[in-house]
Design an enzyme around this catalytic site. Sequence first.
Site, PDB file in Angstrom:
ATOM      1  N   LYS A 116       0.842  -1.217   0.000  1.00 59.37           N
ATOM      2  CA  LYS A 116       0.000   0.000   0.000  1.00 59.37           C
ATOM      3  C   LYS A 116       0.870   1.258   0.000  1.00 59.37           C
ATOM      4  O   LYS A 116       0.664   2.155  -0.807  1.00 59.37           O
ATOM      5  CB  LYS A 116      -0.931   0.017   1.233  1.00 59.37           C
ATOM      6  CG  LYS A 116      -1.843  -1.195   1.332  1.00 59.37           C
ATOM      7  CD  LYS A 116      -2.775  -1.107   2.525  1.00 59.37           C
ATOM      8  CE  LYS A 116      -2.086  -1.288   3.865  1.00 59.37           C
ATOM      9  NZ  LYS A 116      -1.641  -2.669   4.154  1.00 59.37           N
TER      10      LYS A 116
ATOM     11  N   ARG B 277      -9.529   0.804   8.234  1.00 59.46           N
ATOM     12  CA  ARG B 277      -9.153  -0.578   8.550  1.00 59.46           C
ATOM     13  C   ARG B 277     -10.259  -1.308   9.295  1.00 59.46           C
ATOM     14  O   ARG B 277     -10.106  -2.490   9.615  1.00 59.46           O
ATOM     15  CB  ARG B 277      -7.898  -0.566   9.418  1.00 59.46           C
ATOM     16  CG  ARG B 277      -6.618  -0.972   8.681  1.00 59.46           C
ATOM     17  CD  ARG B 277      -5.473  -0.947   9.686  1.00 59.46           C
ATOM     18  NE  ARG B 277      -4.303  -1.657   9.265  1.00 59.46           N
ATOM     19  CZ  ARG B 277      -3.268  -1.096   8.636  1.00 59.46           C
ATOM     20  NH1 ARG B 277      -3.290   0.163   8.296  1.00 59.46           N
ATOM     21  NH2 ARG B 277      -2.208  -1.827   8.358  1.00 59.46           N
TER      22      ARG B 277
ATOM     23  N   ARG C 133      11.727  -6.615   5.405  1.00 60.15           N
ATOM     24  CA  ARG C 133      11.719  -5.202   5.795  1.00 60.15           C
ATOM     25  C   ARG C 133      12.175  -5.044   7.248  1.00 60.15           C
ATOM     26  O   ARG C 133      12.903  -4.116   7.584  1.00 60.15           O
ATOM     27  CB  ARG C 133      10.316  -4.595   5.603  1.00 60.15           C
ATOM     28  CG  ARG C 133      10.293  -3.115   5.950  1.00 60.15           C
ATOM     29  CD  ARG C 133       8.993  -2.429   5.609  1.00 60.15           C
ATOM     30  NE  ARG C 133       7.901  -2.872   6.467  1.00 60.15           N
ATOM     31  CZ  ARG C 133       6.634  -2.490   6.302  1.00 60.15           C
ATOM     32  NH1 ARG C 133       6.308  -1.687   5.312  1.00 60.15           N
ATOM     33  NH2 ARG C 133       5.702  -2.922   7.119  1.00 60.15           N
TER      34      ARG C 133
ATOM     35  N   ARG D 204      11.688  -2.297  12.323  1.00 57.45           N
ATOM     36  CA  ARG D 204      10.337  -1.967  12.796  1.00 57.45           C
ATOM     37  C   ARG D 204       9.856  -3.002  13.801  1.00 57.45           C
ATOM     38  O   ARG D 204       9.964  -4.203  13.557  1.00 57.45           O
ATOM     39  CB  ARG D 204       9.369  -1.911  11.600  1.00 57.45           C
ATOM     40  CG  ARG D 204       8.841  -0.512  11.344  1.00 57.45           C
ATOM     41  CD  ARG D 204       7.992  -0.473  10.115  1.00 57.45           C
ATOM     42  NE  ARG D 204       6.672  -1.042  10.313  1.00 57.45           N
ATOM     43  CZ  ARG D 204       5.647  -0.831   9.499  1.00 57.45           C
ATOM     44  NH1 ARG D 204       5.806  -0.075   8.437  1.00 57.45           N
ATOM     45  NH2 ARG D 204       4.476  -1.376   9.732  1.00 57.45           N
TER      46      ARG D 204
ATOM     47  N   ARG E 101      -0.862  -9.783  12.838  1.00 55.88           N
ATOM     48  CA  ARG E 101      -1.430  -8.674  12.044  1.00 55.88           C
ATOM     49  C   ARG E 101      -2.316  -9.223  10.931  1.00 55.88           C
ATOM     50  O   ARG E 101      -3.354  -8.631  10.608  1.00 55.88           O
ATOM     51  CB  ARG E 101      -0.299  -7.814  11.450  1.00 55.88           C
ATOM     52  CG  ARG E 101       0.389  -6.954  12.497  1.00 55.88           C
ATOM     53  CD  ARG E 101       1.779  -6.522  12.072  1.00 55.88           C
ATOM     54  NE  ARG E 101       1.780  -5.637  10.919  1.00 55.88           N
ATOM     55  CZ  ARG E 101       2.873  -5.343  10.212  1.00 55.88           C
ATOM     56  NH1 ARG E 101       4.041  -5.881  10.545  1.00 55.88           N
ATOM     57  NH2 ARG E 101       2.796  -4.532   9.191  1.00 55.88           N
TER      58      ARG E 101
END
Length: 192
Positions: free
Chosen positions: A14, A89, A128, A134, A145
């Site tokens: 996204k 969301r 990532r 992160r 998630r």
Amino acid sequence: MLNLVIFGPPGAGKGTQSQRVIDQFGLIHLSTGDMLRAEMASGSELGDQVKSIIAAGQLVRDEIVIALIAKRLDAHAEAPGFIFDGFPRTVAQAEALDHLLTEKHTSITGMISLVVPEEELVTRLVKRGEESGRSDDNEETIRKRIVEYNEKTLPVATYYQGQGKLYEIEGVGSIEEIGDRIAKVLKAFQAQ
Ligand code: B4P
């Protein structure tokens, strides 16, 4: 106005594809993930509140993200359009967004939904996480998630489908290939 929702599971691309759409169509980018990470980095009270929620792979409370979006919409009253990235969301967020846009005499033009298989999502986000550090990009949290997405976020696609605004795009391939698929849909919107 061209108002888009870019939608998909965590790691669907996204944020990556939003950047291309902004460059090509000059829309204002509103990413609730970026807004929440900025709050965390600033050390604000709100940032401290959301830190543990995000690290656990859960969704932040609707009131918080709706307030962040409402503030940004007001700050860009003259924008040619918006790309909403990672928002809405939940169905409650989608209803709130419709309400906010109606007050501004506009509406969502369409939802671009990126379709990507789960194992590809996990591979992308683990990679990532290794590069960015992160807190939510580790395999255990990524799986949580995805569960949260399937339970609370997928119904948002049905919400926009009911309004005839859902456009599904194959989200596997090179970033350019996917960008071209999206641009084709957006050009059709502009021609309407
Ligand atoms: P977000 O920041 O929205 O993040 P995301 O879903 O993880 O990522 P995205 O789909 O944008 O993937 P990207 O382009 O980066 O949310 C983070 C957290 O914030 C949520 O879990 C939640 O806790 C909270 N939150 C945010 N909004 C909320 C809301 N509205 N309500 C409640 N809570 C909210 O791509 C991912 C990786 O894939 C990148 O490394 C990229 O380089 C790579 N990639 C992209 N396209 C690729 C391709 N075609 N091929 C290979 N790799 C690709």
